[in-house]
Design a protein around this motif. Structure first.
Motif, PDB file in Angstrom:
ATOM      1  N   HIS A 152      40.914  47.799  22.015  1.00 51.17           N
ATOM      2  CA  HIS A 152      39.987  48.902  21.719  1.00 51.17           C
ATOM      3  C   HIS A 152      38.601  48.381  21.327  1.00 51.17           C
ATOM      4  CE1 HIS A 152      38.280  51.449  18.412  1.00 51.17           C
ATOM      5  NE2 HIS A 152      38.688  52.477  19.136  1.00 51.17           N
ATOM      6  N   TRP A 186      34.871  50.230  21.782  1.00 50.35           N
ATOM      7  CA  TRP A 186      34.184  50.786  20.600  1.00 50.35           C
ATOM      8  C   TRP A 186      32.762  50.214  20.485  1.00 50.35           C
ATOM      9  CZ3 TRP A 186      32.158  48.576  16.110  1.00 50.35           C
ATOM     10  CH2 TRP A 186      31.853  49.464  15.065  1.00 50.35           C
ATOM     11  N   TYR A 213      42.103  56.062  23.851  1.00 45.78           N
ATOM     12  CA  TYR A 213      41.032  55.702  22.906  1.00 45.78           C
ATOM     13  C   TYR A 213      41.039  56.605  21.659  1.00 45.78           C
ATOM     14  CZ  TYR A 213      36.464  54.357  21.174  1.00 45.78           C
ATOM     15  OH  TYR A 213      35.437  53.909  20.368  1.00 45.78           O
TER      16      TYR A 213
END
Ligand SMILES: N[C@@H](CCC(=O)N[C@@H](CS)C(=O)NCC(=O)O)C(=O)O
Length: 308
Positions: free
Chosen positions: A178, A182, A206
Motif C-alpha cells: 500500500h 499512498w 486500497y
C-alpha cells in the motif's frame, strides 16, 4: 510495558506504513513528530546517529527502520496476526525498487518547487546528487514501471480473489504494498488514478487498508521521549545469538552497524545479539544511560571494529 513511542512525521510513507500496523493491531501509542530533515536533536541522541524516519522507542529499546519496527510490533502484540505470507520480501521490494520510482515521479514533477535545503539534506543522506532535472527526465519511463509494479498487486489480489493479498485478513505484505500508492496519491492524486486505471481490485483493496486506521495517537515532546529512555533499562534481547548471522562476531564485540542503501551513517556499539531477523547493539552515554538499538538483519551491514 512502557508505551510505544513513534518518532515520525505525517508525510513520511515509511512512517505511515507503521501507523497502519498500529491501527491493524488497535494499539495506543505516543507520537513524537520529528523534522523531515536534519538537524534532529531529539532523535539522534537516541539512535547513535541513525536519522531516518520512522524510529520506534519502547523505554530504552530503540528500533531503527520500518522492517524491524513492524517485526517488533508483531512480536509484542501477536493478535491479530499480521506476519503471514511473503510479507518481508514484498516489504523490501516496495521500500527499495518501487519507492525509487515513486521518488523520481514525485520529485521530478515537483522540480523547482523542491526546497533547496531539502535537496541539500537528501544529497547528504544519499551521498549522491538529488537531481530533480534528472528525475524529471526519468519520471516518464518511471511511470510505466510504477504502473507495472501496481499491476503485480492487482494480479496478486486476483489470484486468491479475497479481500487482501494473503486471504481474508490484512497482513504486513498488504501494508508494504500500500505504501507507494499512498505516497503517490498524497502528492499527485490524479496521476495515481491514471496509473491505477483499470486496476479495480487495487482500487477496492486500497480503502480496506485505509480503514485499518492508525490506532490511538497522543502527542508528546521529543525531550519527554529522551527522558523516558534515560529512566528505563533495555529489555532482554528476545532471541539467542546466532554467530552465523554476523559472520562470526561474538556477543560483546565492538561493532558498527550501517544501512546498505542510503543514510549509511555508522552507528557504533557493543553487539548484544543477532539472528536471521535482527541485529541488536547497546550504547551507553552519560545523558541516556544504556539503550539497545535494533536493526533488521536484511538491509544492514554489521562490522567488527577489532576492539572488545
Ligand atoms: N529503510 C528505511 C527507510 C526510511 C526512510 O527512507 N525514510 C525517509 C522518510 S519516509 C527518511 O528518513 N528520509 C530522510 C529524513 O526524513 O530525514 C525504513 O524502512 O524505515
Amino acid at each position: 510495558m512502557p508505551d510505544i513511542i513513534l518518532h515520525h512525521y505525517d508525510a513520511s510513507p515509511f512512517s505511515n506504513k507503521v501507523r497502519l500496523l498500529l491501527g491493524l493491531k488497535g494499539l495506543a501509542w505516543k507520537s513524537v513528530v520529528t523534522p523531515n530533515m536534519m538537524p534532529k536533536p531529539d532523535l539522534v541522541p537516541l539512535t547513535g546517529g541513525y536519522r531516518r524516519a520512522p524510529v520506534m522507542q519502547i523505554g530504552a529499546d530503540i528500533y531503527c527502520d520500518s522492517q524491524v519496527i513492524m517485526a517488533e510490533i508483531e512480536r509484542r502484540f501477536p493478535e491479530p496476526k499480521a506476519d503471514f505470507g511473503a510479507g518481508w520480501p514484498i516489504n523490501l521490494w516496495a521500500d527499495r525498487q518501487w519507492f525509487q520510482h515513486s521518488v523520481a515521479i514525485i520529485f521530478g514533477l515537483l522540480g523547482d518547487k523542491v526546497d533547496p535545503a531539502f535537496i541539500a539534506d537528501r544529497e547528504k543522506l544519499s551521498g549522491r546528487p538529488f537531481d530533480v532535472k534528472a528525475m524529471a527526465a526519468f519520471a516518464g519511463p518511471a511511470r510505466g514501471q510504477w504502473r507495472a509494479q501496481a499491476g503485480w498487486i492487482e494480479r496478486a489480489l486476483g489470484t486468491g480473489g479475497e479481500d487482501f493479498l494473503f486471504g481474508s485478513l490484512p497482513a504486513i505484505g498488504d501494508l508494504a504494498a500500500h505504501m507507494n500508492i499512498w505516497f503517490l496519491k498524497s502528492a499527485f492524486p490524479d496521476l495515481a488514478d491514471e496509473l491505477l486505471d483499470g486496476f479495480d481490485r487495487v482500487k477496492s483493496w486500497y480503502p480496506r487498508i485505509e480503514a485499518l486506521g492508525q490506532g490511538s495517537r497522543a502527542e508528546i515532546a521529543g525531550v519527554e521521549a529522551l527522558h523516558i529512555a534515560s529512566e528505563a533499562d533495555p529489555a532482554v534481547a528476545p532471541f539467542v545469538h546466532d554467530t552465523a548471522a554476523t559472520g562470526g562476531l561474538q556477543v560483546g564485540s565492538d561493532v558498527v552497524v550501517a544501512a546498505d542503501d542510503y543514510g549509511r551513517d555508522p552507528i557504533s556499539g557493543k553487539l548484544v545479539s543477532a539472528s536471521v531477523d535482527r541485529i541488536v547493539i547497546s550504547r551507553s552515554d552519560s545523558d541516556l544511560g544504556t539503550c539497545n538499538l535494533h536493526f533488521p538483519r536484511v538491509g544492514f551491514v554489521v562490522t567488527g571494529t577489532g576492539a572488545g
